[in-house]
Design a protein around this motif. Structure first.
Motif, PDB file in Angstrom:
ATOM      1  N   LEU A 202       0.836  -1.198   0.000  1.00  0.00           N
ATOM      2  CA  LEU A 202       0.000   0.000   0.000  1.00  0.00           C
ATOM      3  C   LEU A 202       0.873   1.252   0.000  1.00  0.00           C
ATOM      4  O   LEU A 202       0.574   2.223  -0.701  1.00  0.00           O
ATOM      5  CB  LEU A 202      -0.941  -0.017   1.212  1.00  0.00           C
ATOM      6  CG  LEU A 202      -1.913   1.139   1.343  1.00  0.00           C
ATOM      7  CD1 LEU A 202      -2.815   1.263   0.121  1.00  0.00           C
ATOM      8  CD2 LEU A 202      -2.771   0.960   2.598  1.00  0.00           C
ATOM      9  N   ASP A 203       1.958   1.239   0.771  1.00  0.00           N
ATOM     10  CA  ASP A 203       2.868   2.392   0.800  1.00  0.00           C
ATOM     11  C   ASP A 203       3.450   2.669  -0.587  1.00  0.00           C
ATOM     12  O   ASP A 203       3.511   3.821  -1.018  1.00  0.00           O
ATOM     13  CB  ASP A 203       4.015   2.165   1.789  1.00  0.00           C
ATOM     14  CG  ASP A 203       3.583   2.295   3.238  1.00  0.00           C
ATOM     15  OD1 ASP A 203       2.544   2.927   3.508  1.00  0.00           O
ATOM     16  OD2 ASP A 203       4.292   1.757   4.105  1.00  0.00           O
ATOM     17  N   GLU A 204       3.882   1.615  -1.293  1.00  0.00           N
ATOM     18  CA  GLU A 204       4.445   1.799  -2.633  1.00  0.00           C
ATOM     19  C   GLU A 204       3.392   2.350  -3.600  1.00  0.00           C
ATOM     20  O   GLU A 204       3.691   3.247  -4.391  1.00  0.00           O
ATOM     21  CB  GLU A 204       4.975   0.470  -3.170  1.00  0.00           C
ATOM     22  CG  GLU A 204       6.230  -0.017  -2.475  1.00  0.00           C
ATOM     23  CD  GLU A 204       6.602  -1.432  -2.891  1.00  0.00           C
ATOM     24  OE1 GLU A 204       7.779  -1.627  -3.282  1.00  0.00           O
ATOM     25  OE2 GLU A 204       5.737  -2.329  -2.823  1.00  0.00           O
TER      26      GLU A 204
ATOM     27  N   VAL B 116      -8.302  14.030   0.208  1.00  0.00           N
ATOM     28  CA  VAL B 116      -7.229  13.057   0.385  1.00  0.00           C
ATOM     29  C   VAL B 116      -7.412  12.389   1.739  1.00  0.00           C
ATOM     30  O   VAL B 116      -7.560  13.072   2.756  1.00  0.00           O
ATOM     31  CB  VAL B 116      -5.827  13.718   0.360  1.00  0.00           C
ATOM     32  CG1 VAL B 116      -4.736  12.678   0.642  1.00  0.00           C
ATOM     33  CG2 VAL B 116      -5.562  14.425  -0.952  1.00  0.00           C
ATOM     34  N   GLN B 117      -7.450  11.078   1.739  1.00  0.00           N
ATOM     35  CA  GLN B 117      -7.329  10.307   2.971  1.00  0.00           C
ATOM     36  C   GLN B 117      -6.125   9.404   2.760  1.00  0.00           C
ATOM     37  O   GLN B 117      -6.165   8.507   1.915  1.00  0.00           O
ATOM     38  CB  GLN B 117      -8.586   9.499   3.286  1.00  0.00           C
ATOM     39  CG  GLN B 117      -8.500   8.826   4.633  1.00  0.00           C
ATOM     40  CD  GLN B 117      -9.792   8.136   5.043  1.00  0.00           C
ATOM     41  OE1 GLN B 117     -10.835   8.329   4.432  1.00  0.00           O
ATOM     42  NE2 GLN B 117      -9.704   7.330   6.071  1.00  0.00           N
ATOM     43  N   ASP B 118      -5.054   9.694   3.487  1.00  0.00           N
ATOM     44  CA  ASP B 118      -3.763   9.057   3.282  1.00  0.00           C
ATOM     45  C   ASP B 118      -3.892   7.542   3.145  1.00  0.00           C
ATOM     46  O   ASP B 118      -4.473   6.873   3.997  1.00  0.00           O
ATOM     47  CB  ASP B 118      -2.834   9.407   4.454  1.00  0.00           C
ATOM     48  CG  ASP B 118      -1.397   9.016   4.177  1.00  0.00           C
ATOM     49  OD1 ASP B 118      -0.900   9.317   3.079  1.00  0.00           O
ATOM     50  OD2 ASP B 118      -0.781   8.403   5.076  1.00  0.00           O
ATOM     51  N   LYS B 119      -3.375   7.037   2.055  1.00  0.00           N
ATOM     52  CA  LYS B 119      -3.317   5.608   1.739  1.00  0.00           C
ATOM     53  C   LYS B 119      -4.685   4.952   1.607  1.00  0.00           C
ATOM     54  O   LYS B 119      -4.797   3.725   1.655  1.00  0.00           O
ATOM     55  CB  LYS B 119      -2.450   4.869   2.748  1.00  0.00           C
ATOM     56  CG  LYS B 119      -1.010   5.341   2.709  1.00  0.00           C
ATOM     57  CD  LYS B 119      -0.142   4.594   3.684  1.00  0.00           C
ATOM     58  CE  LYS B 119       1.235   5.196   3.652  1.00  0.00           C
ATOM     59  NZ  LYS B 119       1.667   5.700   4.913  1.00  0.00           N
TER      60      LYS B 119
ATOM     61  N   PHE C  20      -7.577   2.922  -2.866  1.00  0.00           N
ATOM     62  CA  PHE C  20      -6.547   1.917  -2.645  1.00  0.00           C
ATOM     63  C   PHE C  20      -6.936   1.058  -1.452  1.00  0.00           C
ATOM     64  O   PHE C  20      -7.369   1.581  -0.420  1.00  0.00           O
ATOM     65  CB  PHE C  20      -5.192   2.584  -2.361  1.00  0.00           C
ATOM     66  CG  PHE C  20      -4.754   3.497  -3.475  1.00  0.00           C
ATOM     67  CD1 PHE C  20      -3.947   3.022  -4.499  1.00  0.00           C
ATOM     68  CD2 PHE C  20      -5.171   4.816  -3.525  1.00  0.00           C
ATOM     69  CE1 PHE C  20      -3.558   3.865  -5.539  1.00  0.00           C
ATOM     70  CE2 PHE C  20      -4.786   5.656  -4.552  1.00  0.00           C
ATOM     71  CZ  PHE C  20      -3.982   5.175  -5.567  1.00  0.00           C
ATOM     72  N   LYS C  21      -6.768  -0.276  -1.604  1.00  0.00           N
ATOM     73  CA  LYS C  21      -7.125  -1.191  -0.522  1.00  0.00           C
ATOM     74  C   LYS C  21      -6.146  -2.356  -0.526  1.00  0.00           C
ATOM     75  O   LYS C  21      -5.873  -2.947  -1.578  1.00  0.00           O
ATOM     76  CB  LYS C  21      -8.558  -1.694  -0.739  1.00  0.00           C
ATOM     77  CG  LYS C  21      -9.040  -2.698   0.283  1.00  0.00           C
ATOM     78  CD  LYS C  21     -10.506  -3.053   0.062  1.00  0.00           C
ATOM     79  CE  LYS C  21     -10.647  -3.982  -1.126  1.00  0.00           C
ATOM     80  NZ  LYS C  21     -12.005  -4.502  -1.303  1.00  0.00           N
TER      81      LYS C  21
ATOM     82  N   VAL D 207      -2.229  -4.739  -3.590  1.00  0.00           N
ATOM     83  CA  VAL D 207      -3.157  -3.620  -3.421  1.00  0.00           C
ATOM     84  C   VAL D 207      -4.189  -3.664  -4.553  1.00  0.00           C
ATOM     85  O   VAL D 207      -3.834  -3.899  -5.703  1.00  0.00           O
ATOM     86  CB  VAL D 207      -2.400  -2.266  -3.481  1.00  0.00           C
ATOM     87  CG1 VAL D 207      -3.352  -1.083  -3.491  1.00  0.00           C
ATOM     88  CG2 VAL D 207      -1.428  -2.151  -2.330  1.00  0.00           C
ATOM     89  N   GLU D 208      -5.436  -3.431  -4.189  1.00  0.00           N
ATOM     90  CA  GLU D 208      -6.482  -3.230  -5.186  1.00  0.00           C
ATOM     91  C   GLU D 208      -6.655  -1.739  -5.381  1.00  0.00           C
ATOM     92  O   GLU D 208      -6.862  -1.000  -4.421  1.00  0.00           O
ATOM     93  CB  GLU D 208      -7.799  -3.841  -4.718  1.00  0.00           C
ATOM     94  CG  GLU D 208      -8.933  -3.632  -5.702  1.00  0.00           C
ATOM     95  CD  GLU D 208     -10.238  -4.149  -5.168  1.00  0.00           C
ATOM     96  OE1 GLU D 208     -10.580  -5.311  -5.460  1.00  0.00           O
ATOM     97  OE2 GLU D 208     -10.912  -3.395  -4.425  1.00  0.00           O
ATOM     98  N   MET D 209      -6.530  -1.308  -6.631  1.00  0.00           N
ATOM     99  CA  MET D 209      -6.692   0.101  -6.967  1.00  0.00           C
ATOM    100  C   MET D 209      -7.963   0.227  -7.796  1.00  0.00           C
ATOM    101  O   MET D 209      -8.125  -0.468  -8.804  1.00  0.00           O
ATOM    102  CB  MET D 209      -5.482   0.595  -7.752  1.00  0.00           C
ATOM    103  CG  MET D 209      -5.552   2.043  -8.142  1.00  0.00           C
ATOM    104  SD  MET D 209      -4.053   2.578  -8.984  1.00  0.00           S
ATOM    105  CE  MET D 209      -4.154   1.632 -10.500  1.00  0.00           C
ATOM    106  N   THR D 210      -8.858   1.106  -7.362  1.00  0.00           N
ATOM    107  CA  THR D 210     -10.116   1.312  -8.078  1.00  0.00           C
ATOM    108  C   THR D 210     -10.248   2.777  -8.441  1.00  0.00           C
ATOM    109  O   THR D 210     -10.061   3.650  -7.590  1.00  0.00           O
ATOM    110  CB  THR D 210     -11.317   0.872  -7.215  1.00  0.00           C
ATOM    111  OG1 THR D 210     -11.157  -0.502  -6.871  1.00  0.00           O
ATOM    112  CG2 THR D 210     -12.628   1.065  -7.967  1.00  0.00           C
ATOM    113  N   ASP D 211     -10.561   3.029  -9.706  1.00  0.00           N
ATOM    114  CA  ASP D 211     -10.823   4.383 -10.192  1.00  0.00           C
ATOM    115  C   ASP D 211     -12.308   4.506 -10.472  1.00  0.00           C
ATOM    116  O   ASP D 211     -12.886   3.639 -11.154  1.00  0.00           O
ATOM    117  CB  ASP D 211     -10.053   4.646 -11.488  1.00  0.00           C
ATOM    118  CG  ASP D 211      -8.572   4.731 -11.261  1.00  0.00           C
ATOM    119  OD1 ASP D 211      -8.119   5.808 -10.848  1.00  0.00           O
ATOM    120  OD2 ASP D 211      -7.874   3.726 -11.484  1.00  0.00           O
ATOM    121  N   LEU D 212     -12.907   5.554  -9.954  1.00  0.00           N
ATOM    122  CA  LEU D 212     -14.293   5.893 -10.244  1.00  0.00           C
ATOM    123  C   LEU D 212     -14.269   7.240 -10.948  1.00  0.00           C
ATOM    124  O   LEU D 212     -13.797   8.227 -10.382  1.00  0.00           O
ATOM    125  CB  LEU D 212     -15.116   5.980  -8.963  1.00  0.00           C
ATOM    126  CG  LEU D 212     -15.088   4.736  -8.065  1.00  0.00           C
ATOM    127  CD1 LEU D 212     -15.828   5.009  -6.760  1.00  0.00           C
ATOM    128  CD2 LEU D 212     -15.678   3.531  -8.785  1.00  0.00           C
TER     129      LEU D 212
END
Length: 158
Positions: free
Chosen positions: A16-18, A78-81, A102-103, A109-114
């Motif tokens: 998640l950090d990366e 923004v909510q960090d990470k 990001f989860k 990590v699962e990245m979702t774009d809406l």
């Protein structure tokens, strides 16, 4: 004004950090944007700049037919990470509201774009979206999926 919605999800084999460090840096956007769009960040942030609410990011971009345009977005949340949101303030769309989520998942990590967007010019804009813009937006995200996979590798779930 007709609003369009697209959702894209990609699993990444990184922490998640990366993921957060990479995607929250405006200067990495050009690396994951198709070269033919001639995407250039024109904001004067240093390379270590991370997104924060109120941040304005300016670009030059050629979304269609090589015509260069100025584009300005604001990072509104923004909510960090966890997530961040960019909204167009000036540019080619009547509306651009893009959420990046990001989860952590097993092995990455699962990245979702809406993405919610709208094209100006009423009925002409709707036709243009159907014939051209909608397909172009999807191609940009398809390119990004491949570029991110080349940078970080393919997610295997382990």
């Amino acid at each position: 004004m007709k609003t369009y919605f697209l959702k894209f999800t990609q699993n990444l084999p990184i922490t998640l950090d990366e993921a957060w460090d990479f995607f929250s840096s405006p200067h990495n956007l050009a690396r994951i944007t198709p070269p033919q769009m001639n995407f250039i960040v024109t904001s004067t942030y240093n390379g270590d700049a991370k997104m924060y609410p109120g941040m304005i990011i300016t670009y030059k971009v050629s979304p269609l037919f090589g015509i260069q345009m100025n584009w300005m977005t604001e990072i509104t949340h923004v909510q960090d990470k966890v997530y961040f949101v960019d909204e167009q303030r000036f540019g080619p769309y009547a509306l651009w509201h893009h959420q990046h989520h990001f989860k952590e998942i097993p092995g990455g990590v699962e990245m979702t774009d809406l993405l919610h967007y709208a094209i100006p010019y009423g009925p002409i804009g709707r036709i243009t979206n159907k014939i051209l813009v909608g397909k172009q937006v999807k191609k940009v995200f398809e390119f990004r999926t491949k570029a991110v996979e080349e940078i970080f590798g393919k997610y295997t779930g382990k």
